[in-house]
Motif scaffolding. Structure first.
Motif, short mmCIF file in Angstrom:
data_model
loop_
_atom_site.label_atom_id
_atom_site.label_comp_id
_atom_site.label_asym_id
_atom_site.label_seq_id
_atom_site.Cartn_x
_atom_site.Cartn_y
_atom_site.Cartn_z
N PHE A 142 -13.35 3.61 -38.12
CA PHE A 142 -12.05 3.90 -37.52
C PHE A 142 -11.02 4.10 -38.63
CE2 PHE A 142 -14.47 1.29 -34.64
CZ PHE A 142 -14.27 1.86 -33.39
N ASP A 161 -7.06 4.27 -39.00
CA ASP A 161 -5.80 4.00 -38.27
C ASP A 161 -6.06 3.88 -36.77
OD1 ASP A 161 -4.46 4.20 -40.73
OD2 ASP A 161 -4.24 6.37 -40.51
N ASP A 162 -7.12 3.15 -36.42
CA ASP A 162 -7.51 2.88 -35.03
C ASP A 162 -8.07 4.10 -34.30
OD1 ASP A 162 -6.80 0.19 -35.20
OD2 ASP A 162 -4.71 0.61 -34.64
N THR A 185 -11.17 0.78 -40.92
CA THR A 185 -11.86 -0.36 -40.31
C THR A 185 -13.30 0.03 -40.00
OG1 THR A 185 -9.79 -1.04 -39.26
CG2 THR A 185 -11.83 -2.05 -38.45
#
Length: 477
Positions: A433, A435-436, A460
Motif C-alpha cells: 500500500f 499512502d493507503d 505499508t
C-alpha cells in the motif's frame, strides 16, 4: 629494518615511447580502493567494537543517499571480520566505519602518516574506506611497515612501542635509523590489535590463483588488494616479519584499463617478488597483550545467558568493552512447540533459546547457512491480541529516512521506482500500500514497481497473517 631495498617509480620502455613514463608514481596520489580496510579493522579492534569473530550485517543499505555495493554484487546477510577482509566486502566495511566514526578513522590515517588526505573527514564521508581517499605507495608502505615493526619488536622492546614520528623508510644508505625512543602506551594500535589485523590478512583467499607459489610462502604473507572505481588503480600490499612489498598498477595519466583488478594483476606481481625473498622469520605472538574472552560462537560477541555454545578466544584487552550478543534470545513457545506465543495469550509455555537475525539479514544469511533455524510462526490466538510490529518482514528499499530522487526521462515521464522487501516465510504473500492505496500483492519475490509523486509518502506492507510494517520516505524532483 626501515631500509628501502627496491624502489621502482615507473616502467620506462626503451623501445617504445610511453606517455608520462617518467612520472614517479610512488609519490603520486591515487584512489585507495580497498587497501585501507585492514587499518579500519585494526582501529575497530582497538576500540573494542568487534573481534575477528564478530558478525557485521552484509545486506543492501542506503545511508543518506550513499548506496555501497559489494564487488560481487552479492550479499551474505552477515559476515565476520575475517570474512570481511578475506572477501573484501564493502557493505560491512561501511557499517563498521559508521560505528567507528569517519572522523576517528580519518585521524588514524593521518597519524599513520597518510600525507595526501587534503579534504575534511565530512567531505570523504563513508567512502573513505572504499577508495574515496587519495593515498600514495610511499605512505601505504610506511604505514603497514610501521605496524609490523612494533609487532615484530614487541618482546624485544619489552612491551614498549616506537612512536610513529620516529619510524621512517630510509631510501639512501646514509640515512640513519632511530629506534631509541619508546612509549609505554601504544601510539595507535596495541600489539594484540596489530597481530589480529594481520591474521585477517593471512587467509586462503586466492590460493587457487597462485598455485606456483609454495603454501609456506602464501601462509606467511599478510596481504590485501585494492581496486579503484573505474579500474584505474590496482593495489596489493604484502607484509611478512621480514619485508613489506607494495605494488601499484595503472596509467600515470589516470586513464582506466578494463580488467585492472588488484587480485588479478597486482597480487601475482607481489607474490612473484615475495617468492624471491627469504621470508622464513616467525610471526611474533604478543601473548602478554592478549586476554581470554568468552564469546558466543555464532555471533562473535560476548556470550549472553541465551548463547548455548560459547568459545574462548584470544582478544585484545580493549575487547572487554565488546557488547553482549544481540542475536540470541529466549522465545516462548506453546506446549506443542509449533507456535511462538506471548505470556499474556498462552497459559502453558515453553522457553527455547534461538539465534535470531533481523529479517533482512536472515533472508540472505540462510541462503548460505542451511543450519539457520527460522523462528516458529506466531500463534493465531496471540496474533489477534498483539499490537507488536511484525518482525517477520523487513524493507530492503526504501529504508529508514530515505530520500528518493526520481529522474524524468526523455518523454517527460517519471522513471519507475522498485520497492523491495523480504519475508522470513518464503511462501508468504505481501500486500503493498502506498499512502493507503493498494498497489499489488507479491509472493516469494517481493518487488513492486511504482511511480510515486514528489513529496512525502508512507509505504505499508502486510502479510496474509495480518502482520504489517510501515516506512516513511520522501521523493525529490
Amino acid at each position: 629494518d626501515q631500509k628501502v631495498l627496491s624502489y621502482i617509480g615507473n616502467m620506462v620502455n626503451d623501445t617504445q615511447a610511453v606517455a608520462q613514463a617518467e612520472v614517479n608514481m610512488i609519490h603520486a596520489p591515487r584512489s585507495s580502493g580497498s587497501i585501507l580496510k585492514p587499518l579500519l579493522v585494526a582501529a575497530a579492534l582497538e576500540r573494542g567494537l568487534v573481534i575477528n569473530q564478530s558478525l557485521i550485517p552484509d545486506v543492501p543499505i542506503v545511508i543518506n543517499g550513499f548506496r555501497p555495493e559489494n564487488f560481487s554484487r552479492n550479499y551474505s546477510g552477515a559476515a565476520n571480520i575475517h570474512e570481511v577482509i578475506r572477501n573484501s566486502l564493502n557493505i560491512p566495511s561501511v557499517l563498521l566505519l559508521k560505528d567507528l566514526g569517519v572522523v576517528d578513522f580519518y585521524n588514524v590515517l593521518k597519524k599513520l602518516g597518510f600525507s595526501t588526505l587534503f579534504r575534511t573527514p565530512v567531505d570523504y564521508g563513508l567512502s573513505l574506506v572504499l577508495g574515496g581517499a587519495e593515498i600514495n605507495m610511499w605512505d601505504l608502505t610506511s604505514a603497514y611497515s610501521y605496524l609490523m615493526h612494533n609487532l615484530t619488536h614487541y618482546n624485544e622492546y619489552r612491551h614498549l612501542y616506537l612512536p610513529r614520528e620516529h619510524f621512517h623508510l630510509n631510501l639512501l644508505e646514509k640515512d640513519s635509523v632511530n629506534s631509541q625512543i619508546k612509549n609505554v602506551d601504544p601510539p595507535l594500535f596495541s600489539a594484540a590489535s596489530i597481530k589480529l589485523m594481520f591474521d585477517n590478512m593471512r587467509n586462503p583467499y586466492g590460493k587457487s590463483n597462485f598455485k606456483e607459489y609454495t603454501q609456506d610462502k602464501l601462509s606467511n604473507v599478510a596481504w590485501k588488494t585494492g581496486t579503484s572505481f573505474g579500474y584505474k588503480d590496482a593495489w596489493c600490499i604484502g607484509v611478512t616479519p621480514d619485508y613489506t612489498v607494495c605494488v601499484w598498477l595503472g596509467n600515470a595519466n589516470g586513464l582506466a584499463r578494463p580488467g585492472l583488478i588488484g587480485v588479478e594483476t597486482a597480487a601475482p606481481l607481489m607474490f612473484e617478488i615475495i617468492n624471491q625473498l627469504s621470508t622464513s622469520s616467525d610471526w611474533v605472538i604478543p601473548y602478554d597483550d592478549f586476554i581470554y574472552l568468552p564469546i558466543c560462537s555464532k555471533s562473535g560477541y560476548v556470550a549472553n545467558e541465551y548463547c548455548e555454545h560459547v568459545d574462548t578466544v584470544f582478544a585484545s584487552r580493549n575487547s572487554q568493552q565488546l557488547k553482549s550478543c544481540p542475536y540470541h534470545h529466549s522465545i516462548l513457545l506453546d506446549k506443542t512447540m509449533k507456535y511462538q506465543v506471548f505470556a499474556d495469550c498462552e497459559l502453558y509455555t515453553i522457553s527455547k533459546n534461538y539465534f535470531i537475525l533481523p529479517p533482512l539479514m536472515a533472508h540472505y544469511y540462510k541462503e548460505q547457512h542451511s543450519d539457520y533455524i527460522v523462528l516458529p510462526e506466531l500463534s493465531p490466538d496471540c496474533l489477534l491480541h498483539s499490537n507488536v510490529e511484525s518482525t517477520a518482514m523487513e524493507f530492503i528499499y526504501p529504508n529508514s529516512k530515505t530520500s528518493i530522487v526520481v529522474p524524468i526521462d526523455l518523454d517527460n515521464e517519471r522513471n519507475i521506482v522498485i520497492f523491495k522487501a523480504v519475508h522470513k516465510n518464503r511462501d508468504a504473500s505481501i500486500n503493498w500500500f502506498l499512502d493507503d492505496h493498494f498497489i499489488e500483492s507479491t509472493r516469494s519475490v517481493h518487488e513492486v514497481k511504482c511511480r510515486p509523486e514528489a513529496g512525502k509518502h508512507v509505504l505499508t506492507i502486510s502479510d496474509d497473517q495480518g502482520q504489517s510494517k510501515m516506512i516513511k520516505f520522501e521523493v525529490e524532483r
